[in-house]
Design a protein around this motif. Structure first.
Motif, PDB file in Angstrom:
ATOM      1  N   ALA A  38       0.823  -1.198   0.000  1.00 17.20           N
ATOM      2  CA  ALA A  38       0.000   0.000   0.000  1.00 17.20           C
ATOM      3  C   ALA A  38       0.858   1.250   0.000  1.00 17.20           C
ATOM      4  N   GLY A  39       0.506   2.222  -0.846  1.00 22.85           N
ATOM      5  CA  GLY A  39       1.255   3.465  -0.926  1.00 22.85           C
ATOM      6  C   GLY A  39       0.734   4.503   0.052  1.00 22.85           C
ATOM      7  N   ARG A  40       1.612   5.439   0.441  1.00 20.08           N
ATOM      8  CA  ARG A  40       1.228   6.478   1.400  1.00 20.08           C
ATOM      9  C   ARG A  40       1.113   7.848   0.740  1.00 20.08           C
ATOM     10  N   SER A  41       2.182   8.362   0.147  1.00 20.69           N
ATOM     11  CA  SER A  41       2.161   9.736  -0.352  1.00 20.69           C
ATOM     12  C   SER A  41       3.030   9.891  -1.591  1.00 20.69           C
ATOM     13  N   GLY A  42       2.873  11.054  -2.242  1.00 15.40           N
ATOM     14  CA  GLY A  42       3.684  11.370  -3.400  1.00 15.40           C
ATOM     15  C   GLY A  42       3.331  10.598  -4.646  1.00 15.40           C
ATOM     16  N   MET A  43       2.163   9.985  -4.682  1.00 12.16           N
ATOM     17  CA  MET A  43       1.772   9.167  -5.827  1.00 12.16           C
ATOM     18  C   MET A  43       1.062  10.015  -6.866  1.00 12.16           C
ATOM     19  N   LYS A  44       1.232   9.667  -8.139  1.00 13.09           N
ATOM     20  CA  LYS A  44       0.631  10.420  -9.232  1.00 13.09           C
ATOM     21  C   LYS A  44      -0.878  10.253  -9.224  1.00 13.09           C
ATOM     22  N   ALA A  45      -1.584  11.361  -9.218  1.00 17.45           N
ATOM     23  CA  ALA A  45      -3.041  11.333  -9.193  1.00 17.45           C
ATOM     24  C   ALA A  45      -3.586  10.893 -10.545  1.00 17.45           C
ATOM     25  N   PRO A  46      -4.756  10.282 -10.555  1.00 17.92           N
ATOM     26  CA  PRO A  46      -5.380   9.885 -11.824  1.00 17.92           C
ATOM     27  C   PRO A  46      -5.673  11.094 -12.708  1.00 17.92           C
ATOM     28  N   VAL A  47      -5.796  10.830 -14.003  1.00 15.83           N
ATOM     29  CA  VAL A  47      -6.194  11.851 -14.961  1.00 15.83           C
ATOM     30  C   VAL A  47      -7.693  11.720 -15.191  1.00 15.83           C
ATOM     31  N   VAL A  48      -8.435  12.810 -14.993  1.00 17.46           N
ATOM     32  CA  VAL A  48      -9.887  12.782 -15.166  1.00 17.46           C
ATOM     33  C   VAL A  48     -10.290  13.786 -16.229  1.00 17.46           C
ATOM     34  N   LYS A  49     -11.547  13.766 -16.590  1.00 18.13           N
ATOM     35  CA  LYS A  49     -12.034  14.566 -17.711  1.00 18.13           C
ATOM     36  C   LYS A  49     -11.772  16.041 -17.523  1.00 18.13           C
ATOM     37  N   SER A  50     -11.908  16.542 -16.314  1.00 17.60           N
ATOM     38  CA  SER A  50     -11.719  17.969 -16.047  1.00 17.60           C
ATOM     39  C   SER A  50     -10.280  18.403 -16.241  1.00 17.60           C
ATOM     40  N   GLU A  51      -9.349  17.439 -16.323  1.00 16.50           N
ATOM     41  CA  GLU A  51      -7.929  17.764 -16.451  1.00 16.50           C
ATOM     42  C   GLU A  51      -7.484  17.818 -17.910  1.00 16.50           C
ATOM     43  N   LYS A  52      -8.375  17.549 -18.849  1.00 14.14           N
ATOM     44  CA  LYS A  52      -7.975  17.565 -20.262  1.00 14.14           C
ATOM     45  C   LYS A  52      -7.710  18.985 -20.737  1.00 14.14           C
TER      46      LYS A  52
END
Length: 373
Positions: free
Chosen positions: A359-373
């Protein structure tokens, strides 16, 4: 007076979003996040996407720590299906609940509560498949509810089947998915064998009825017999590259910081198997499956997952876990399972796992969602 102050604080906390994000910008290019992404209790997450929003459905089991969104909530309302909403897959808000209070299904054993739901959009409606059980229930079962909106209101349609009716001990933890053949399938069960059947086209019943399903159900993982923690529960299926990936949880789920829960996976080219692991072993046995995620010094008891694909085509696994770094009297060694998410990486031979399989704790790349295009 102190109890009133704590209740007020808890209510405020429960209403606030739990972002767990750092550097969260509209571009999404450099965003990271921190687990847990929802710190109040939220076990057995089932996460779906609908019209650019994300919805999570879980098991409410607060034990001694009970933040509430409703000052009038009382003991009769403790067990329901909490619903979260997010626009970025990591910042979650409480959006409502299904089966609160008197709306709780009553067709099961006396005192039974709703556990481990799965939600699928079928046609123009959302269908919730839920477990109705108590600990040690001799005849738990799976029911169905529907809604026109992801947050409800939900209409309960009663039981799909009970354990005795279908001939599968501990019939809980439903997972419903559509196959490449267009048909709907359900896999369910908990530590006494995972079984699969085909559902009707509308998802509201068993294909050809209960008697047919009872005689033709397929053992897809685990073994039939007494409770066996070396086998599996919490099934979830993902279709990718011609395979059906069957994610399962194994070990103890609910022993606080002593929990050994973790996630494994097998795969098959057919929706009801046979499923095998990365060593070619049938999933119909003990301790089978490629390791996806296990606990570490920061999170323990990690499991009961769902999987969502972001707009970049990456897969993210949602699961619950105990935050092992929390040792204050407020939390203790209690059943306080929070919502975690990690990106799935795929090996060269096509097996999914999180980074380092822990399990990861921090500093992980966030998902890409529609609002981020």
């Amino acid at each position: 007076m102190m109890k009133k102050l704590f209740a007020a604080f808890s209510a405020l906390l429960f209403l606030l979003p739990v972002a767990g994000c750092s550097g969260n910008s509209p571009s999404g290019k450099d965003d990271t996040y921190t687990n847990p992404v929802y710190a109040p209790v939220f076990a057995d997450p089932a996460v779906i996407e609908h019209e650019g929003k994300y919805y999570a459905y879980g098991t409410e089991d607060y034990g001694e720590w009970k933040p509430s969104d409703d000052p009038l909530e009382n003991e009769s309302n403790l067990k329901c299906v909490p619903i979260l909403q997010s626009s970025d897959m990591v910042t979650w808000y409480y959006a409502g609940a299904a089966f609160r209070g008197s709306k709780k299904p009553s067709w099961g054993s006396p005192g039974a509560n709703v556990w481990a739901p799965d939600v699928v959009k079928i046609g123009d409606q959302f269908v919730m498949y839920y477990s109705l059980s108590i600990w040690g229930d001799p005849d738990p079962g799976i029911g169905i509810a529907t809604a026109e909106n992801p947050v409800g209101p939900w209409t309960d349609h009663g039981k799909l089947f009970t354990s005795l009716e279908i001939g599968v001990d501990n019939s809980i933890d439903p997972a419903v998915f559509r196959g490449d053949d267009g048909k709907l399938y359900m896999i369910w069960g908990s530590f006494r064998g995972l079984f699969g059947v085909e559902l009707t086209d509308d998802g509201m019943g068993l294909k050809n009825g209960l008697d047919y399903a009872k005689e033709n159900k397929v053992l897809v993982a685990g073994v039939v017999g007494p409770w066996n923690g070396a086998t599996y529960e919490g099934a979830y299926v993902v279709r990718k590259d011609g395979y059906y990936y069957l994610f399962v949880s194994s070990g103890t789920c609910c022993d606080g910081f002593n929990s050994s829960y973790h996630v494994r996976v097998g795969r098959s080219q057919n929706p009801l198997g046979p499923y095998t692991d990365d060593n070619g072993n049938s999933m119909c046995g003990e301790r089978r499956g490629h390791l996806v995620v296990q606990g570490n010094s920061e999170f323990v008891g990690v499991g009961h997952n769902s999987v969502v694909r972001d707009e970049a085509g990456d897969y993210y696994i949602y699961y619950h876990g105990f935050d092992a770094t929390l040792s204050s009297p407020m939390y203790g060694n209690s059943n306080r399972r929070s919502l975690l998410v990690d990106k799935l990486e795929w090996t060269e031979s096509g097996w999914p796992q999180v980074k380092d399989q822990v399990a990861g704790r921090s500093g992980m790349k966030a998902p890409v969602v529609k609002s981020e295009k």
